[in-house]
Write an enzyme that holds these catalytic residues in place. Structure first.
Site, short mmCIF file in Angstrom:
data_model
loop_
_atom_site.label_atom_id
_atom_site.label_comp_id
_atom_site.label_asym_id
_atom_site.label_seq_id
_atom_site.Cartn_x
_atom_site.Cartn_y
_atom_site.Cartn_z
N CYS A 1 -4.23 -48.32 -22.40
CA CYS A 1 -4.95 -49.49 -22.91
C CYS A 1 -5.21 -49.45 -24.42
CB CYS A 1 -6.27 -49.64 -22.17
SG CYS A 1 -6.01 -49.79 -20.39
C1 UGA Z 1 -10.32 -48.40 -21.50
C2 UGA Z 1 -11.73 -49.02 -21.67
O1 UGA Z 1 -12.71 -48.00 -21.75
C3 UGA Z 1 -12.04 -49.96 -20.52
O2 UGA Z 1 -13.29 -50.60 -20.74
C4 UGA Z 1 -10.93 -51.00 -20.42
O3 UGA Z 1 -11.14 -51.91 -19.36
C5 UGA Z 1 -9.60 -50.30 -20.22
O4 UGA Z 1 -9.36 -49.44 -21.34
C6 UGA Z 1 -8.52 -51.34 -20.11
O5 UGA Z 1 -8.20 -51.97 -21.11
O6 UGA Z 1 -8.04 -51.60 -19.00
P1 UGA Z 1 -9.39 -46.27 -20.20
O7 UGA Z 1 -8.18 -46.38 -21.07
O8 UGA Z 1 -9.22 -46.04 -18.75
O9 UGA Z 1 -10.31 -47.60 -20.33
O10 UGA Z 1 -10.20 -45.07 -20.72
P2 UGA Z 1 -11.45 -44.54 -21.52
O11 UGA Z 1 -12.23 -43.73 -20.58
O12 UGA Z 1 -12.17 -45.57 -22.30
O13 UGA Z 1 -10.67 -43.58 -22.50
C7 UGA Z 1 -9.79 -44.06 -23.49
C8 UGA Z 1 -9.61 -43.01 -24.56
O14 UGA Z 1 -10.85 -42.79 -25.19
C9 UGA Z 1 -9.16 -41.67 -23.99
O15 UGA Z 1 -8.10 -41.15 -24.74
C10 UGA Z 1 -10.37 -40.79 -24.08
O16 UGA Z 1 -10.06 -39.46 -24.38
C11 UGA Z 1 -11.17 -41.41 -25.19
N1 UGA Z 1 -12.60 -41.29 -24.90
C12 UGA Z 1 -13.08 -41.76 -23.73
C13 UGA Z 1 -13.42 -40.68 -25.79
O17 UGA Z 1 -12.99 -40.25 -26.86
N2 UGA Z 1 -14.75 -40.55 -25.49
C14 UGA Z 1 -15.25 -41.02 -24.32
O18 UGA Z 1 -16.46 -40.87 -24.08
C15 UGA Z 1 -14.40 -41.62 -23.41
#
Ligand code: UGA
Length: 445
Positions: free
Chosen positions: A279
């Site tokens: 995403c």
């Molecule tokens: C992301 C968004 O968080 C969702 O709200 C959205 O609906 C989704 O994309 C989408 O467009 O469908 P996702 O990609 O599953 O969801 O994952 P996240 O948990 O947000 O993580 C994304 C990236 O951010 C990862 O690489 C992770 O390592 C990083 N991240 C995540 C952080 O650096 N810190 C965090 O606390 C969580």
């Protein structure tokens, strides 16, 4: 309400199963017969926590799967479009959206009463009005706003938490061109009590999704840039810096009893080895490209992508100070998935790191609690020793690169203490206490 969901990927299937669990009658439709058969046998084609249980609970009563979109639409009050929108480098590819819209349009010819068509896939602003709506009107020979309604309802589901995010939404965005369309779309969410609803037009709804993901990605790249500068200056730990930032009461409101609320968005304000997944990278790049088409240079988002693309390299730069020539050197890589709780390897920071180590001739020992099988596909052309445990991966390693924040890696210091000589540990997620490991390096340190 009777709902047809087109597409049984992670968005479509999770939405379908959850809407069925909330009391709607749902038909999940996919062109892939194997997937449809699996769903009808109660086997989810993807892994999401809680999905199998909800599927079992709803299958045969409120939920079924089918390959016949036309029949599903004719029998339904509302259709959700949840097919993929891959990014080809210059624009999102809406060919699946077009195809599904054509089929829904054809089905609409045979419906006498009002039917609502809703785009749930992530699409750039304007897609619902300028691509989907005209196709529906052309194929159905009917008029949007009169015979059928068109809407946009983005999803905010995190992989690994998708069921819980759907069942406990923080907001619901209802995009429609008139009140009738918005009311009908909002009524889908009537069983979700007390949730804030943003009622708007489809373009705004589309933009909300991109703005939300772009902001989170921006927080990460911002923190990484600050972290890189802290490391460059020396004697500054980005962890302490960001804690000082988080404690601003605008980021952690102080309650009447003196305690604080730490919003989970603060976890995006921490330095690390970069974001990945299906995403953030795709959505930010798609918005940049869309901006260009509208004469708007997205300088900030350009930088967000540039910082993120360079971030995995920081792991190797830290390693340079300890082992410059990596030929034949045993190196453990802990964590392959782009984040914990998933086996998804897409755009994972581990990919450029492992590819660089392989090109340098290192002997790579990789361990991930669940992503090894996925990684075997991703790295089909690379010789990697896949370990069955963290302990096995690090046993002979001169260096350990920690790439994903899996909880079990918290036990790494105990293992490292049993090893002689002690490997250097490069913490890409700043999840270990720097004093717990004899030779420690971390992003932003
Ligand atoms: C992301 C968004 O968080 C969702 O709200 C959205 O609906 C989704 O994309 C989408 O467009 O469908 P996702 O990609 O599953 O969801 O994952 P996240 O948990 O947000 O993580 C994304 C990236 O951010 C990862 O690489 C992770 O390592 C990083 N991240 C995540 C952080 O650096 N810190 C965090 O606390 C969580």
């Amino acid at each position: 309400m009777k709902i047809a969901v087109a597409g049984t990927g992670y968005v479509g299937l999770v939405s379908g199963v959850c809407l069925a669990a909330k009391g709607h009658d749902v038909v999940c439709v996919d062109v892939d017969e194997t997937k449809v058969d699996k769903i009808n046998r109660g086997e989810p084609p993807i892994y999401e926590v809680g999905l199998a249980e909800l599927l079992e609970q709803t299958l045969g009563t409120r939920l079924r799967a089918s390959t016949d979109l036309k029949a599903a639409v004719i029998e339904s009050d509302l259709s959700l479009i949840a097919v993929g929108t891959p990014f080809d480098g210059s624009a999102i590819d809406v060919s699946f959206i077009r195809q599904v819209a054509r089929e829904i349009g054809v089905a609409l010819r045979e419906r006498s009463d009002y039917h609502m068509v809703v785009v749930k896939s992530t699409v750039v602003p304007g897609t619902t009005d300028d691509v989907v709506l005209p196709i529906l009107e052309r194929e159905s020979n009917k008029k949007a706003g009169v015979h059928f309604g068109v809407g946009m309802n983005p999803e905010f589901l995190r992989e690994g938490d998708a069921i819980s995010d759907f069942m406990n939404p923080d907001r619901i965005v209802v995009g429609g061109n008139d009140d009738k369309a918005r009311d009908m779309l909002a009524s889908v969410y009537a069983p979700f009590e007390g949730v804030e609803i943003v009622r708007t037009n489809p373009k705004t709804a589309e933009m909300i999704k991109y703005a939300a993901n772009s902001l989170l990605a921006t927080l990460i790249s911002f923190s990484n840039e600050i972290g890189n500068l802290c490391a460059g200056i020396g004697d500054i730990d980005a962890m302490d810096v960001m804690r000082g930032v988080h404690l601003d009461k605008r980021f952690s409101p102080i309650l009447a009893d003196g305690s604080r609320i730490f919003p989970s968005s603060n976890t995006y304000l921490e330095a690390g080895c970069g974001f990945g997944g299906s995403c953030f990278p795709k959505d930010v790049k798609a918005l940049i490209a869309h901006g260009q088409r509208h004469g708007q240079t997205m300088s900030l988002l350009d930088a967000v992508i540039a910082v993120n693309a360079a971030q995995p390299q920081k792991m190797l730069e830290m390693l340079d100070g300890h082992i410059a020539n990596r030929k034949g050197v045993h190196i453990a890589v802990l964590g392959l998935a782009f984040k914990p709780g998933t086996d998804d390897m897409r755009e994972s920071p581990s990919i450029p790191v492992i590819r660089a180590l392989a090109a340098e001739g290192a002997v790579i020992h990789a361990y991930d609690p669940i992503a090894a099988d996925e990684a075997r596909h991703t790295f089909a052309d690379i010789d990697i020793n896949y370990a069955d445990s963290m302990a096995a991966a690090v046993a002979d390693a001169e260096a350990v690169l920690l790439m994903t924040r899996w909880d079990e890696f918290e036990a790494l210091p105990e293992i490292v203490h049993t090893l002689e000589p002690s490997p250097v540990v490069i913490d890409g997620r700043r999840m270990l206490d720097k004093d717990d490991v004899p030779r420690y390096e971390g992003i932003g340190l």
